[in-house]
Design a protein around this motif. Structure first.
Motif, PDB file in Angstrom:
ATOM      1  N   CYS A   1     -36.467 -63.815  37.133  1.00  0.00           N
ATOM      2  CA  CYS A   1     -36.343 -64.614  35.912  1.00  0.00           C
ATOM      3  C   CYS A   1     -37.148 -65.895  36.069  1.00  0.00           C
ATOM      4  CB  CYS A   1     -34.880 -64.946  35.631  1.00  0.00           C
ATOM      5  SG  CYS A   1     -34.613 -65.856  34.080  1.00  0.00           S
ATOM      6  N   VAL A   2     -37.965 -66.213  35.059  1.00  0.00           N
ATOM      7  CA  VAL A   2     -38.706 -67.471  35.067  1.00  0.00           C
ATOM      8  C   VAL A   2     -38.277 -68.313  33.877  1.00  0.00           C
ATOM      9  CG1 VAL A   2     -40.711 -66.494  36.252  1.00  0.00           C
ATOM     10  CG2 VAL A   2     -40.659 -66.558  33.745  1.00  0.00           C
ATOM     11  N   CYS A   3     -38.358 -69.604  34.057  1.00  0.00           N
ATOM     12  CA  CYS A   3     -38.067 -70.571  33.004  1.00  0.00           C
ATOM     13  C   CYS A   3     -39.359 -71.336  32.732  1.00  0.00           C
ATOM     14  CB  CYS A   3     -36.957 -71.523  33.449  1.00  0.00           C
ATOM     15  SG  CYS A   3     -36.490 -72.776  32.238  1.00  0.00           S
ATOM     16  N   ILE A   4     -39.809 -71.325  31.469  1.00  0.00           N
ATOM     17  CA  ILE A   4     -41.031 -72.047  31.105  1.00  0.00           C
ATOM     18  C   ILE A   4     -40.720 -73.000  29.960  1.00  0.00           C
ATOM     19  CG2 ILE A   4     -42.458 -70.079  31.796  1.00  0.00           C
ATOM     20  CD1 ILE A   4     -43.021 -69.603  28.787  1.00  0.00           C
ATOM     21  N   SER A   5     -41.601 -73.948  29.749  1.00  0.00           N
ATOM     22  CA  SER A   5     -41.446 -74.885  28.641  1.00  0.00           C
ATOM     23  C   SER A   5     -41.710 -74.180  27.317  1.00  0.00           C
ATOM     24  CB  SER A   5     -42.415 -76.060  28.802  1.00  0.00           C
ATOM     25  OG  SER A   5     -42.443 -76.853  27.625  1.00  0.00           O
ATOM     26  N   ALA A   6     -40.928 -74.524  26.296  1.00  0.00           N
ATOM     27  CA  ALA A   6     -41.179 -73.974  24.960  1.00  0.00           C
ATOM     28  C   ALA A   6     -42.323 -74.702  24.275  1.00  0.00           C
ATOM     29  CB  ALA A   6     -39.917 -74.085  24.115  1.00  0.00           C
ATOM     30  N   ALA A   7     -42.806 -75.778  24.885  1.00  0.00           N
ATOM     31  CA  ALA A   7     -43.869 -76.586  24.282  1.00  0.00           C
ATOM     32  C   ALA A   7     -45.213 -76.360  24.960  1.00  0.00           C
ATOM     33  CB  ALA A   7     -43.495 -78.060  24.354  1.00  0.00           C
ATOM     34  N   LEU A   8     -45.465 -75.145  25.408  1.00  0.00           N
ATOM     35  CA  LEU A   8     -46.749 -74.838  26.024  1.00  0.00           C
ATOM     36  C   LEU A   8     -47.881 -75.001  25.013  1.00  0.00           C
ATOM     37  CD1 LEU A   8     -45.924 -71.559  27.991  1.00  0.00           C
ATOM     38  CD2 LEU A   8     -46.448 -73.779  28.996  1.00  0.00           C
ATOM     39  N   PRO A   9     -49.063 -75.429  25.458  1.00  0.00           N
ATOM     40  CA  PRO A   9     -50.213 -75.491  24.547  1.00  0.00           C
ATOM     41  C   PRO A   9     -50.737 -74.085  24.274  1.00  0.00           C
ATOM     42  CG  PRO A   9     -50.889 -76.025  26.775  1.00  0.00           C
ATOM     43  CD  PRO A   9     -49.385 -75.903  26.810  1.00  0.00           C
ATOM     44  N   SER A  10     -51.485 -73.923  23.203  1.00  0.00           N
ATOM     45  CA  SER A  10     -52.093 -72.628  22.921  1.00  0.00           C
ATOM     46  C   SER A  10     -53.166 -72.336  23.967  1.00  0.00           C
ATOM     47  CB  SER A  10     -52.717 -72.624  21.524  1.00  0.00           C
ATOM     48  OG  SER A  10     -51.725 -72.793  20.546  1.00  0.00           O
ATOM     49  N   PHE A  11     -53.322 -71.052  24.298  1.00  0.00           N
ATOM     50  CA  PHE A  11     -54.281 -70.651  25.332  1.00  0.00           C
ATOM     51  C   PHE A  11     -55.554 -70.128  24.668  1.00  0.00           C
ATOM     52  CE2 PHE A  11     -49.975 -69.630  26.986  1.00  0.00           C
ATOM     53  CZ  PHE A  11     -49.888 -70.694  27.865  1.00  0.00           C
ATOM     54  N   ALA A  12     -56.683 -70.643  25.105  1.00  0.00           N
ATOM     55  CA  ALA A  12     -57.964 -70.237  24.528  1.00  0.00           C
ATOM     56  C   ALA A  12     -58.565 -69.095  25.328  1.00  0.00           C
ATOM     57  CB  ALA A  12     -58.917 -71.421  24.488  1.00  0.00           C
ATOM     58  N   GLY A  13     -57.962 -67.924  25.204  1.00  0.00           N
ATOM     59  CA  GLY A  13     -58.544 -66.733  25.811  1.00  0.00           C
ATOM     60  C   GLY A  13     -58.230 -66.511  27.268  1.00  0.00           C
ATOM     61  N   ARG A  14     -57.587 -67.476  27.935  1.00  0.00           N
ATOM     62  CA  ARG A  14     -57.296 -67.317  29.361  1.00  0.00           C
ATOM     63  C   ARG A  14     -56.067 -68.141  29.728  1.00  0.00           C
ATOM     64  NH1 ARG A  14     -62.054 -68.252  33.610  1.00  0.00           N
ATOM     65  NH2 ARG A  14     -62.793 -66.427  32.462  1.00  0.00           N
ATOM     66  N   LEU A  15     -55.188 -67.544  30.538  1.00  0.00           N
ATOM     67  CA  LEU A  15     -54.004 -68.251  30.990  1.00  0.00           C
ATOM     68  C   LEU A  15     -54.370 -69.235  32.100  1.00  0.00           C
ATOM     69  CD1 LEU A  15     -51.358 -65.370  31.221  1.00  0.00           C
ATOM     70  CD2 LEU A  15     -51.576 -67.087  29.426  1.00  0.00           C
ATOM     71  N   PRO A  16     -53.704 -70.381  32.159  1.00  0.00           N
ATOM     72  CA  PRO A  16     -53.963 -71.311  33.270  1.00  0.00           C
ATOM     73  C   PRO A  16     -53.541 -70.693  34.592  1.00  0.00           C
ATOM     74  CG  PRO A  16     -52.027 -71.992  31.996  1.00  0.00           C
ATOM     75  CD  PRO A  16     -52.669 -70.880  31.233  1.00  0.00           C
ATOM     76  N   ASN A  17     -54.255 -71.033  35.631  1.00  0.00           N
ATOM     77  CA  ASN A  17     -53.951 -70.510  36.957  1.00  0.00           C
ATOM     78  C   ASN A  17     -53.910 -71.686  37.946  1.00  0.00           C
ATOM     79  OD1 ASN A  17     -53.493 -68.831  39.118  1.00  0.00           O
ATOM     80  ND2 ASN A  17     -55.602 -68.097  39.269  1.00  0.00           N
TER      81      ASN A  17
END
Length: 355
Positions: A38-54
């Motif tokens: 189970c992961v918990c992430i922020s609901a306020a993530l920015p939109s991703f422009a074609g690629r997920l942050p790594n």
């Protein structure tokens, strides 16, 4: 919302209440035959422009045991799921009042009745405003390679195996994934079960000699194939058997014909699962050349020294469907589940704003 549904699992909420200006969060859970994450992430993530942050920004991650209700029972599965969700929120310094959405992606969810039963259970755990989603674990695996969007085909080959696909207009199809008794032979379990059978056949003269005998007996610390009978039936859990599959790959790489035949058959099984989904959904288009993502997930599909089952499957598929675009996700399926829920939240916000 029940505060103490599962013993003391939610006690931490009384001890560390979240402030009024707390940040909203989303939970994504991947429950397979080998583990539950189970992961918990922020609901306020920015939109991703074609690629997920790594690396992907995960607030917290928790791991527990099996949660496939078909293998461990529904009560044990629910207990595991609830504990791992609570642990993820605790690690994130959050609690249920901050949750905007939850997506559970679970092995063994094979029918709408499975989904509804689990949703009813979740409604007793989270506040009414929380958006709840329940999917097969393959859906989260697909989403992990498509930034949370459901289009294309995913092939999972780990302890178990399944191929699952979606069209852009929401049609879906699956192949395999019915468990070892019903023939998921492209899985780690299937590979190992065939190897155990080959050892017993070689031992009693029904089959050819094989390096598998030495490799698997050494791995288990056994001295005779006869001892495999007791070892196997002492605990025939799927994950325990599947852990023997690396010995099959090692034997194949050492030149063993029996092991190589098992792996070649595995490639054919996995290829046929993908083909079945692609054909039913017409993902390749009328000319067979339309592009679609083919997401590859699971330990069986990882490369070894000379055997690469994943590459062999991709080679077979791209010969038939040249538009298939292989994707190796950079995030785990639990993040895919969280992204599915996040996309729903974002879609609702856009929809509400447009009214």
């Amino acid at each position: 919302m029940k505060r103490y549904r599962n013993g003391e699992v939610w006690d931490f909420e009384m001890e560390t209440p979240v402030s009024r200006d707390r940040a909203d969060v989303i939970l994504g859970l991947d429950g397979g035959a080998a583990a539950t994450v189970c992961v918990c992430i922020s609901a306020a993530l920015p939109s991703f422009a074609g690629r997920l942050p790594n690396p992907f920004p995960v607030l917290a991650r928790a791991v527990a045991g099996f949660s496939n209700h078909n293998s461990v029972g529904e009560s044990a599965a629910k207990e595991t799921i609830e504990k791992v969700m609570a642990e993820a929120l605790l690690k994130a310094g959050s609690n249920r009042s901050a949750v905007r959405a939850v997506c559970l992606a679970l092995a063994g969810v094979n029918h709408p009745s499975d989904q509804e039963r689990i949703l009813d259970w979740l409604r007793n755990i989270f506040p009414v405003r929380v958006k709840l989603f329940v999917e097969n674990d393959a859906v989260a695996a697909l989403a992990s390679g498509t930034m949370g969007k459901l289009h294309g085909c995913v092939l999972i080959a780990g302890t178990g195996t399944i191929a699952y696909g979606f069209t852009e207009d929401g049609r879906e199809a699956r192949a395999a994934g019915a468990g070892p008794i019903l023939g998921d032979w492209g899985s780690g379990y299937g590979i190992a079960a065939k190897a155990l059978t080959a050892i017993m056949r070689a031992h009693d003269g029904r089959g050819p000699p094989t390096f598998l005998t030495y490799g698997i007996l050494s791995m288990l610390g056994l001295s005779s194939p006869d001892e495999l009978i007791g070892w196997t039936y002492a605990d025939s859990s799927w994950a325990r058997i599947a852990k023997l599959s690396p010995a099959v790959v090692s034997s194949a790489e050492a030149g063993d014909e029996v092991a190589n035949r098992i792996l070649h058959d595995t490639v054919l099984e996995l290829t046929s699962s993908v083909k079945a989904v692609v054909q039913r959904l017409d993902l390749c288009g009328e000319d067979g050349k339309d592009s679609f993502p083919l997401v590859m997930v699971g330990g069986v599909l990882e490369a070894n020294k000379s055997w690469d089952i994943g590459k062999a499957v991709v080679d077979c598929i791209t010969k038939i469907y040249p538009g298939a675009h292989p994707v190796r996700p950079t995030v785990e399926p639990a993040v895919g589940a969280a992204l599915l829920a996040w996309n729903h939240v974002i879609s609702n916000l856009v929809s509400d704003y447009g009214r």
